[in-house]
Design a protein around this motif. Structure first.
Motif, PDB file in Angstrom:
ATOM      1  N   THR A  60       0.873  -1.336   0.007  1.00  0.00           N
ATOM      2  CA  THR A  60      -0.003   0.084  -0.009  1.00  0.00           C
ATOM      3  C   THR A  60       0.846   1.364   0.119  1.00  0.00           C
ATOM      4  O   THR A  60       1.935   1.412   0.661  1.00  0.00           O
ATOM      5  CB  THR A  60      -0.826  -0.048   1.277  1.00  0.00           C
ATOM      6  OG1 THR A  60      -1.667  -1.038   1.352  1.00  0.00           O
ATOM      7  CG2 THR A  60      -1.723   1.112   1.178  1.00  0.00           C
ATOM      8  N   ASP A  95      -2.192  -0.914  -3.590  1.00  0.00           N
ATOM      9  CA  ASP A  95      -3.045  -0.213  -3.626  1.00  0.00           C
ATOM     10  C   ASP A  95      -2.570   1.287  -3.422  1.00  0.00           C
ATOM     11  O   ASP A  95      -1.442   1.277  -2.572  1.00  0.00           O
ATOM     12  CB  ASP A  95      -3.911  -0.299  -2.469  1.00  0.00           C
ATOM     13  CG  ASP A  95      -4.754  -1.543  -2.641  1.00  0.00           C
ATOM     14  OD1 ASP A  95      -5.089  -1.972  -3.571  1.00  0.00           O
ATOM     15  OD2 ASP A  95      -5.310  -2.253  -1.534  1.00  0.00           O
ATOM     16  N   THR A  97      -3.546   4.933  -2.007  1.00  0.00           N
ATOM     17  CA  THR A  97      -4.557   5.564  -1.342  1.00  0.00           C
ATOM     18  C   THR A  97      -3.979   7.235  -1.207  1.00  0.00           C
ATOM     19  O   THR A  97      -2.943   7.410  -0.966  1.00  0.00           O
ATOM     20  CB  THR A  97      -4.749   5.200   0.109  1.00  0.00           C
ATOM     21  OG1 THR A  97      -5.390   4.037  -0.061  1.00  0.00           O
ATOM     22  CG2 THR A  97      -6.006   5.975   0.550  1.00  0.00           C
ATOM     23  N   THR A 132      -9.001   5.572  -3.269  1.00  0.00           N
ATOM     24  CA  THR A 132      -7.884   4.599  -3.321  1.00  0.00           C
ATOM     25  C   THR A 132      -8.026   3.796  -4.769  1.00  0.00           C
ATOM     26  O   THR A 132      -9.160   3.657  -5.352  1.00  0.00           O
ATOM     27  CB  THR A 132      -8.197   3.409  -2.274  1.00  0.00           C
ATOM     28  OG1 THR A 132      -7.892   3.814  -0.939  1.00  0.00           O
ATOM     29  CG2 THR A 132      -7.154   2.167  -2.511  1.00  0.00           C
ATOM     30  N   GLU A 134      -7.177   0.642  -6.370  1.00  0.00           N
ATOM     31  CA  GLU A 134      -6.966  -0.692  -5.688  1.00  0.00           C
ATOM     32  C   GLU A 134      -6.492  -1.706  -7.159  1.00  0.00           C
ATOM     33  O   GLU A 134      -6.785  -1.537  -8.126  1.00  0.00           O
ATOM     34  CB  GLU A 134      -8.209  -1.416  -5.105  1.00  0.00           C
ATOM     35  CG  GLU A 134      -8.767  -0.712  -4.065  1.00  0.00           C
ATOM     36  CD  GLU A 134      -9.821  -1.132  -3.327  1.00  0.00           C
ATOM     37  OE1 GLU A 134     -10.716  -1.604  -4.223  1.00  0.00           O
ATOM     38  OE2 GLU A 134     -10.260  -0.919  -2.354  1.00  0.00           O
ATOM     39  N   GLY A 135      -5.670  -2.551  -6.588  1.00  0.00           N
ATOM     40  CA  GLY A 135      -5.100  -3.809  -7.444  1.00  0.00           C
ATOM     41  C   GLY A 135      -4.385  -3.364  -8.834  1.00  0.00           C
ATOM     42  O   GLY A 135      -4.790  -3.899  -9.806  1.00  0.00           O
TER      43      GLY A 135
END
Length: 160
Positions: A60, A95, A97, A132, A134-135
């Motif tokens: 992250t 991810d 953010t 965010t 994501e992936g």
């Protein structure tokens, strides 16, 4: 210089001021550079100073987003860095953010060297508190993360 000659005093003051300005400019250089978009990139997390092994357990990335640029939040090695270089390992999933610090409208996109979005990795432009992406699966074509409307909000991605 004669105390009674105002022209000599003005000339001396001009020369002193010019010398001081030259010394000031010469002393103000540092290792930070501006990229082509005017964003400042420090060398603390750039170039040869990056230790990819520090990034092995990261999945992250957290950034503060403001019109002036991204600021690293997490992992710790990018905390407080302006537009930090992000290290990703090819094939691993991440991810991203970001936290809105100025209530402006921002997004995050992953770009290649040709300034094209990689694999549709982009969020909508919003003025939310946080967002965010994501992936994100790291690939060798990834070169930058960026806020589309704000060119100064751009940092490098280093793929390992």
């Amino acid at each position: 210089m004669s105390r009674n000659n105002p022209l000599s005093r003005r000339t001396a003051l001009k020369l002193t001021g010019a010398a001081a300005a030259t010394a000031l400019v010469a002393g103000c250089s540092d290792d930070d550079t501006d990229d082509e978009n005017g964003a400042e990139n420090g060398d603390e997390n750039g170039g040869d100073d990056i230790d990819p092994s520090e990034w092995e357990d990261v999945d992250t990335i957290e950034l503060d987003g403001a019109t002036g640029g991204w600021e690293g939040v997490a992992p710790d090695m990018i905390a407080g860095e302006q537009n930090p270089t992000i290290v990703l390992f090819e094939g691993q999933e991440y991810d991203f953010t970001w936290y809105n610090q100025d209530s402006g409208t921002h997004n995050i996109e992953i770009w290649d060297e040709d300034e094209e979005i990689v694999d549709d990795y982009a969020t909508d432009q919003v003025n939310d508190d946080e967002q965010t992406l994501e992936g994100v699966v790291a690939s060798e074509e990834m070169a930058y993360y960026r806020c589309e409307p704000h060119g100064q909000m751009q940092g490098e991605i280093q793929i390992e």
